[in-house]
Design a protein around this motif. Structure first.
Motif, PDB file in Angstrom:
ATOM      1  N   UNK A  15       0.804  -1.212   0.000  1.00 48.16           N
ATOM      2  CA  UNK A  15       0.000   0.000   0.000  1.00 48.16           C
ATOM      3  C   UNK A  15       0.842   1.269   0.000  1.00 48.16           C
ATOM      4  N   UNK A  16       2.129   1.133   0.304  1.00 50.49           N
ATOM      5  CA  UNK A  16       3.035   2.296   0.319  1.00 50.49           C
ATOM      6  C   UNK A  16       2.513   3.389   1.257  1.00 50.49           C
ATOM      7  N   UNK A  17       1.948   2.958   2.398  1.00 49.24           N
ATOM      8  CA  UNK A  17       1.336   3.886   3.344  1.00 49.24           C
ATOM      9  C   UNK A  17       1.534   3.311   4.753  1.00 49.24           C
ATOM     10  N   UNK A  18       2.655   3.598   5.405  1.00 51.98           N
ATOM     11  CA  UNK A  18       2.964   3.001   6.708  1.00 51.98           C
ATOM     12  C   UNK A  18       1.876   3.236   7.759  1.00 51.98           C
ATOM     13  N   UNK A  19       1.299   4.427   7.770  1.00 55.52           N
ATOM     14  CA  UNK A  19       0.242   4.726   8.747  1.00 55.52           C
ATOM     15  C   UNK A  19      -0.950   3.793   8.556  1.00 55.52           C
ATOM     16  N   UNK A  20      -1.393   3.628   7.317  1.00 56.94           N
ATOM     17  CA  UNK A  20      -2.529   2.768   7.027  1.00 56.94           C
ATOM     18  C   UNK A  20      -2.193   1.305   7.299  1.00 56.94           C
ATOM     19  N   UNK A  21      -1.008   0.884   6.903  1.00 55.06           N
ATOM     20  CA  UNK A  21      -0.646  -0.516   7.088  1.00 55.06           C
ATOM     21  C   UNK A  21      -0.552  -0.872   8.564  1.00 55.06           C
ATOM     22  N   UNK A  37      -8.558   3.480  -4.589  1.00 55.85           N
ATOM     23  CA  UNK A  37      -9.222   4.596  -5.279  1.00 55.85           C
ATOM     24  C   UNK A  37      -8.421   5.880  -5.108  1.00 55.85           C
ATOM     25  N   UNK A  38      -7.964   6.123  -3.893  1.00 52.43           N
ATOM     26  CA  UNK A  38      -7.120   7.302  -3.652  1.00 52.43           C
ATOM     27  C   UNK A  38      -5.872   7.260  -4.521  1.00 52.43           C
ATOM     28  N   UNK A  39      -5.209   6.109  -4.547  1.00 49.67           N
ATOM     29  CA  UNK A  39      -3.954   5.989  -5.288  1.00 49.67           C
ATOM     30  C   UNK A  39      -4.172   6.021  -6.794  1.00 49.67           C
ATOM     31  N   UNK A  40      -5.407   5.753  -7.236  1.00 50.22           N
ATOM     32  CA  UNK A  40      -5.738   5.851  -8.655  1.00 50.22           C
ATOM     33  C   UNK A  40      -6.063   7.279  -9.082  1.00 50.22           C
ATOM     34  N   UNK A  41      -6.093   8.182  -8.116  1.00 52.83           N
ATOM     35  CA  UNK A  41      -6.353   9.573  -8.448  1.00 52.83           C
ATOM     36  C   UNK A  41      -7.668  10.113  -7.930  1.00 52.83           C
ATOM     37  N   UNK A  42      -8.466   9.258  -7.250  1.00 52.26           N
ATOM     38  CA  UNK A  42      -9.714   9.726  -6.648  1.00 52.26           C
ATOM     39  C   UNK A  42     -10.918   8.949  -7.125  1.00 52.26           C
TER      40      UNK A  42
END
Length: 222
Positions: free
Chosen positions: A4-10, A98-103
């Motif tokens: 996910x390339x998102x440490x907070x989320x992971x 969806x966020x990482x796809x641009x919204x």
């Protein structure tokens, strides 16, 4: 760096997955007892079962959720629907895609108000609430209006509600859209009506069962 390339989320998701896994033994014991008593109806849960699951996450396993994230990235998904939100674990993966796809928007539906409230807290903690439209109530009503074409549908819900959910979303699936249904091997008997829907040529779906634990059905709108 994770998928996910998102440490907070992971980090948040790791905690939620651990919490869900910690409830598995109790869930297994509950169903074994009810089955032994002959009082369990998979298609219509009674009050005892509703009360038992009030605090249970029943989250999609991490590997399956990561797979759904990757599929949504590959599809460049901007409109996603999930039937069966619970505490919102799998929805966090979908919203991140969806966020990482641009919204875009992930539409979720949850019948239990307490679970919907817990899911919203998780969405806020992940910083993904702006990408999520969580609708509370019966999915026959919450999925009655879907604005725009749907790229991806996740079915992580009790089997009796699978066909009603797909019936609502199917007219909105764009060509190339993907449906993923969980536990199709573990709960195959409950999916009989769903497989009839998949086999109907009028619905334009091609499908295969993927060998994840419990089985994962992946279907493509053609």
């Amino acid at each position: 760096m994770g998928l996910l390339n998102d440490p907070r989320l992971e980090a948040l998701l790791d905690g939620l997955h651990a919490q869900s896994a910690g409830q598995d033994d109790a869930i297994g014991a509950y169903f074994r007892r009810r089955a032994a008593e002959g009082t369990l109806d998979w298609n219509r849960f009674d009050g005892e079962t509703d009360r038992f699951f009030a605090d249970k996450l029943v989250a999609l396993e991490k590997e399956k959720a990561q797979f759904c994230y990757a599929l949504c990235r590959a599809l460049r998904a901007a409109r996603v629907v999930e039937a069966g939100t619970s505490f919102g674990v799998s929805m966090l993966y979908l919203a991140a895609a969806v966020r990482d796809n641009g919204g875009g928007t992930v539409i979720g539906t949850e019948y239990e108000p307490a679970k919907a409230a817990a899911a919203r807290r998780n969405f806020d903690a992940a910083g993904l609430a702006d990408y999520i439209d969580l609708r509370e109530g019966d999915l026959a009503e919450t999925l009655a209006v879907i604005e725009g074409p749907v790229d991806f549908l996740l079915l992580d819900i009790w089997t009796a509600m699978v066909v009603p959910a797909v019936t609502r979303v199917l007219p909105h699936l764009r060509p190339g859209a993907v449906i993923v249904a969980d536990n199709v091997i573990a709960a195959r008997q409950g999916y009989a009506a769903y497989y009839e829907l998949l086999a109907d040529p009028n619905n334009g779906l091609r499908t295969m069962t993927l060998p994840f634990p419990g089985g994962l059905e992946m279907s493509v709108k053609v």
